[in-house]
Design a protein around this motif. Structure first.
Motif, PDB file in Angstrom:
ATOM      1  N   LEU A   1      10.302   1.264  12.922  1.00  0.00           N
ATOM      2  CA  LEU A   1       8.980   1.404  12.307  1.00  0.00           C
ATOM      3  C   LEU A   1       8.305   2.701  12.742  1.00  0.00           C
ATOM      4  CD1 LEU A   1       6.852   0.084  10.497  1.00  0.00           C
ATOM      5  CD2 LEU A   1       5.937  -1.033  12.517  1.00  0.00           C
ATOM      6  N   SER A   2       8.579   3.124  13.962  1.00  0.00           N
ATOM      7  CA  SER A   2       7.932   4.350  14.456  1.00  0.00           C
ATOM      8  C   SER A   2       8.351   5.571  13.633  1.00  0.00           C
ATOM      9  CB  SER A   2       8.285   4.568  15.924  1.00  0.00           C
ATOM     10  OG  SER A   2       9.688   4.677  16.087  1.00  0.00           O
ATOM     11  N   LEU A   3       9.619   5.668  13.254  1.00  0.00           N
ATOM     12  CA  LEU A   3      10.061   6.802  12.443  1.00  0.00           C
ATOM     13  C   LEU A   3       9.459   6.733  11.040  1.00  0.00           C
ATOM     14  CD1 LEU A   3      11.909   9.301  12.098  1.00  0.00           C
ATOM     15  CD2 LEU A   3      13.590   7.737  11.176  1.00  0.00           C
ATOM     16  N   ASN A   4       9.468   5.556  10.440  1.00  0.00           N
ATOM     17  CA  ASN A   4       8.907   5.424   9.091  1.00  0.00           C
ATOM     18  C   ASN A   4       7.419   5.737   9.065  1.00  0.00           C
ATOM     19  OD1 ASN A   4      11.333   4.737   7.929  1.00  0.00           O
ATOM     20  ND2 ASN A   4      11.068   2.568   8.320  1.00  0.00           N
ATOM     21  N   MET A   5       6.693   5.274  10.069  1.00  0.00           N
ATOM     22  CA  MET A   5       5.256   5.567  10.110  1.00  0.00           C
ATOM     23  C   MET A   5       5.019   7.035  10.455  1.00  0.00           C
ATOM     24  SD  MET A   5       3.997   2.852   9.121  1.00  0.00           S
ATOM     25  CE  MET A   5       2.308   3.270   9.283  1.00  0.00           C
ATOM     26  N   GLY A   6       5.878   7.601  11.297  1.00  0.00           N
ATOM     27  CA  GLY A   6       5.754   9.014  11.638  1.00  0.00           C
ATOM     28  C   GLY A   6       5.990   9.920  10.443  1.00  0.00           C
ATOM     29  N   LEU A   7       6.771   9.467   9.463  1.00  0.00           N
ATOM     30  CA  LEU A   7       6.963  10.232   8.235  1.00  0.00           C
ATOM     31  C   LEU A   7       5.921   9.880   7.181  1.00  0.00           C
ATOM     32  CD1 LEU A   7      10.847  10.112   7.887  1.00  0.00           C
ATOM     33  CD2 LEU A   7       9.457  12.077   8.509  1.00  0.00           C
ATOM     34  N   ALA A   8       5.510   8.617   7.120  1.00  0.00           N
ATOM     35  CA  ALA A   8       4.613   8.166   6.056  1.00  0.00           C
ATOM     36  C   ALA A   8       3.188   8.689   6.238  1.00  0.00           C
ATOM     37  CB  ALA A   8       4.592   6.637   5.994  1.00  0.00           C
TER      38      ALA A   8
ATOM     39  N   LEU B   1      -1.458  11.531   4.361  1.00  0.00           N
ATOM     40  CA  LEU B   1      -2.672  12.249   4.700  1.00  0.00           C
ATOM     41  C   LEU B   1      -2.727  13.607   4.006  1.00  0.00           C
ATOM     42  CD1 LEU B   1      -5.218  11.963   6.398  1.00  0.00           C
ATOM     43  CD2 LEU B   1      -4.010  13.081   8.271  1.00  0.00           C
ATOM     44  N   SER B   2      -1.588  14.277   3.915  1.00  0.00           N
ATOM     45  CA  SER B   2      -1.586  15.587   3.241  1.00  0.00           C
ATOM     46  C   SER B   2      -1.875  15.442   1.757  1.00  0.00           C
ATOM     47  CB  SER B   2      -0.267  16.307   3.463  1.00  0.00           C
ATOM     48  OG  SER B   2       0.795  15.595   2.870  1.00  0.00           O
ATOM     49  N   THR B   3      -1.331  14.420   1.113  1.00  0.00           N
ATOM     50  CA  THR B   3      -1.617  14.245  -0.313  1.00  0.00           C
ATOM     51  C   THR B   3      -3.073  13.870  -0.544  1.00  0.00           C
ATOM     52  OG1 THR B   3      -0.823  11.967  -0.223  1.00  0.00           O
ATOM     53  CG2 THR B   3       0.740  13.642  -0.963  1.00  0.00           C
ATOM     54  N   VAL B   4      -3.653  13.049   0.335  1.00  0.00           N
ATOM     55  CA  VAL B   4      -5.066  12.678   0.182  1.00  0.00           C
ATOM     56  C   VAL B   4      -5.959  13.901   0.400  1.00  0.00           C
ATOM     57  CG1 VAL B   4      -6.940  11.333   1.211  1.00  0.00           C
ATOM     58  CG2 VAL B   4      -4.763  10.240   0.736  1.00  0.00           C
ATOM     59  N   ILE B   5      -5.677  14.680   1.441  1.00  0.00           N
ATOM     60  CA  ILE B   5      -6.511  15.854   1.728  1.00  0.00           C
ATOM     61  C   ILE B   5      -6.393  16.898   0.622  1.00  0.00           C
ATOM     62  CG2 ILE B   5      -6.764  17.828   3.286  1.00  0.00           C
ATOM     63  CD1 ILE B   5      -6.162  15.896   5.588  1.00  0.00           C
ATOM     64  N   ILE B   6      -5.172  17.151   0.162  1.00  0.00           N
ATOM     65  CA  ILE B   6      -4.987  18.138  -0.906  1.00  0.00           C
ATOM     66  C   ILE B   6      -5.622  17.656  -2.205  1.00  0.00           C
ATOM     67  CG2 ILE B   6      -3.227  19.228  -2.372  1.00  0.00           C
ATOM     68  CD1 ILE B   6      -1.527  19.477   0.168  1.00  0.00           C
ATOM     69  N   GLY B   7      -5.509  16.355  -2.486  1.00  0.00           N
ATOM     70  CA  GLY B   7      -6.156  15.809  -3.682  1.00  0.00           C
ATOM     71  C   GLY B   7      -7.663  15.913  -3.615  1.00  0.00           C
TER      72      GLY B   7
ATOM     73  N   LEU C   1       0.558   2.274   5.860  1.00  0.00           N
ATOM     74  CA  LEU C   1       1.006   1.210   6.758  1.00  0.00           C
ATOM     75  C   LEU C   1       1.826   0.175   5.994  1.00  0.00           C
ATOM     76  CD1 LEU C   1       0.812  -0.096   9.606  1.00  0.00           C
ATOM     77  CD2 LEU C   1      -1.182  -1.316   8.747  1.00  0.00           C
ATOM     78  N   ALA C   2       1.312  -0.230   4.824  1.00  0.00           N
ATOM     79  CA  ALA C   2       2.021  -1.239   4.030  1.00  0.00           C
ATOM     80  C   ALA C   2       3.370  -0.722   3.548  1.00  0.00           C
ATOM     81  CB  ALA C   2       1.161  -1.658   2.844  1.00  0.00           C
ATOM     82  N   LEU C   3       3.412   0.535   3.090  1.00  0.00           N
ATOM     83  CA  LEU C   3       4.669   1.090   2.600  1.00  0.00           C
ATOM     84  C   LEU C   3       5.674   1.287   3.732  1.00  0.00           C
ATOM     85  CD1 LEU C   3       3.349   3.657  -0.016  1.00  0.00           C
ATOM     86  CD2 LEU C   3       4.417   1.444  -0.447  1.00  0.00           C
ATOM     87  N   GLY C   4       5.208   1.729   4.905  1.00  0.00           N
ATOM     88  CA  GLY C   4       6.101   1.903   6.050  1.00  0.00           C
ATOM     89  C   GLY C   4       6.681   0.584   6.532  1.00  0.00           C
ATOM     90  N   VAL C   5       5.836  -0.436   6.607  1.00  0.00           N
ATOM     91  CA  VAL C   5       6.316  -1.763   7.042  1.00  0.00           C
ATOM     92  C   VAL C   5       7.279  -2.340   6.007  1.00  0.00           C
ATOM     93  CG1 VAL C   5       5.580  -4.143   7.451  1.00  0.00           C
ATOM     94  CG2 VAL C   5       4.358  -2.265   8.524  1.00  0.00           C
ATOM     95  N   ARG C   6       6.973  -2.146   4.716  1.00  0.00           N
ATOM     96  CA  ARG C   6       7.848  -2.669   3.665  1.00  0.00           C
ATOM     97  C   ARG C   6       9.211  -1.984   3.681  1.00  0.00           C
ATOM     98  NH1 ARG C   6       4.918  -2.732  -1.830  1.00  0.00           N
ATOM     99  NH2 ARG C   6       6.061  -0.834  -2.188  1.00  0.00           N
ATOM    100  N   LEU C   7       9.228  -0.676   3.863  1.00  0.00           N
ATOM    101  CA  LEU C   7      10.494   0.049   3.939  1.00  0.00           C
ATOM    102  C   LEU C   7      11.309  -0.400   5.136  1.00  0.00           C
ATOM    103  CD1 LEU C   7      12.325   2.337   2.919  1.00  0.00           C
ATOM    104  CD2 LEU C   7      11.035   3.876   4.400  1.00  0.00           C
ATOM    105  N   THR C   8      10.660  -0.542   6.290  1.00  0.00           N
ATOM    106  CA  THR C   8      11.358  -0.995   7.487  1.00  0.00           C
ATOM    107  C   THR C   8      11.903  -2.412   7.298  1.00  0.00           C
ATOM    108  OG1 THR C   8       9.890   0.368   8.821  1.00  0.00           O
ATOM    109  CG2 THR C   8      11.118  -1.326   9.971  1.00  0.00           C
ATOM    110  N   ALA C   9      11.113  -3.286   6.692  1.00  0.00           N
ATOM    111  CA  ALA C   9      11.559  -4.662   6.470  1.00  0.00           C
ATOM    112  C   ALA C   9      12.739  -4.718   5.505  1.00  0.00           C
ATOM    113  CB  ALA C   9      10.404  -5.507   5.942  1.00  0.00           C
TER     114      ALA C   9
END
Length: 195
Positions: free
Chosen positions: A99-106, A111-117, A155-163
């Protein structure tokens, strides 16, 4: 033998040092470095063809402003592809099940897409917080709910991918264990289970 089925998802350590860093650095060893020669070898030619095809498929539906993301998205795709392929080898583990790797990438990508948007198109970005035609009394509540939904998304997407990755690996582990246990008793059933 492992104590339980979920031990395969623990990050392996050697002398107390977690080996996830080695697993993350290891895929880059397999990429040949480009040379300054006129003609490349077959591996570099195949690699360049694959990267060109992937980049073309990635950028086809995007406008020209989205093309500046090509290098980052292509390198991320190749990194994750090789990382997951190396996880299929025996006596290795797939770091994307952590989960740490998935959250570290997600989180940084989200955040970059939200800030750029928000920077480039603030009205469109803020417009997603309130659907069109919302009754006046529901506007404050709906904005709060949509804002919470926006912040929970990585968070939801990272947990779902890990699961999903964990469930797939666990299913393979269960089927392999069942085939191994059934082999001495019912060879035909064990072979059918393996297939």
């Amino acid at each position: 033998m492992a104590l339980n089925f979920f031990d395969q998802f623990m990050s392996p350590t050697y002398l107390g040092v977690p080996l996830i860093m080695i697993a993350l650095i290891f895929p880059w060893i397999f990429f040949p470095s480009p040379s300054s020669r006129w003609l490349n070898n077959r591996v570099i030619t195949l690699q360049n063809w694959f990267i060109g095809q992937f980049t073309r498929q990635l950028l086809q539906p995007l406008n020209t402003d989205g093309h500046k993301w090509a290098l980052m998205l292509t390198s991320l795709m190749i990194f994750l592809l090789v990382l997951n392929m190396l996880g299929l080898l025996p006596y290795t583990f797939t770091p994307t099940t952590q989960l740490s790797l998935n959250m570290g990438l997600a989180i940084p990508f989200w955040l970059s897409t939200v800030i750029i948007g928000m920077r480039n198109q603030p009205t469109v970005s803020l417009g997603h917080l309130l659907p069109e035609g919302t009754p006046l009394p529901l506007i404050p509540v709906l904005i709060i709910i949509e804002t919470i939904s926006l912040f929970i998304r990585p968070l939801a997407l990272g947990v779902r991918l890990t699961a999903n990755l964990t469930a797939g690996h666990l299913l393979i582990q269960l089927i392999a264990t069942a085939a191994f246990v059934l082999m001495p008793m019912m060879t035909t059933v064990a072979l059918l289970t393996s297939i």
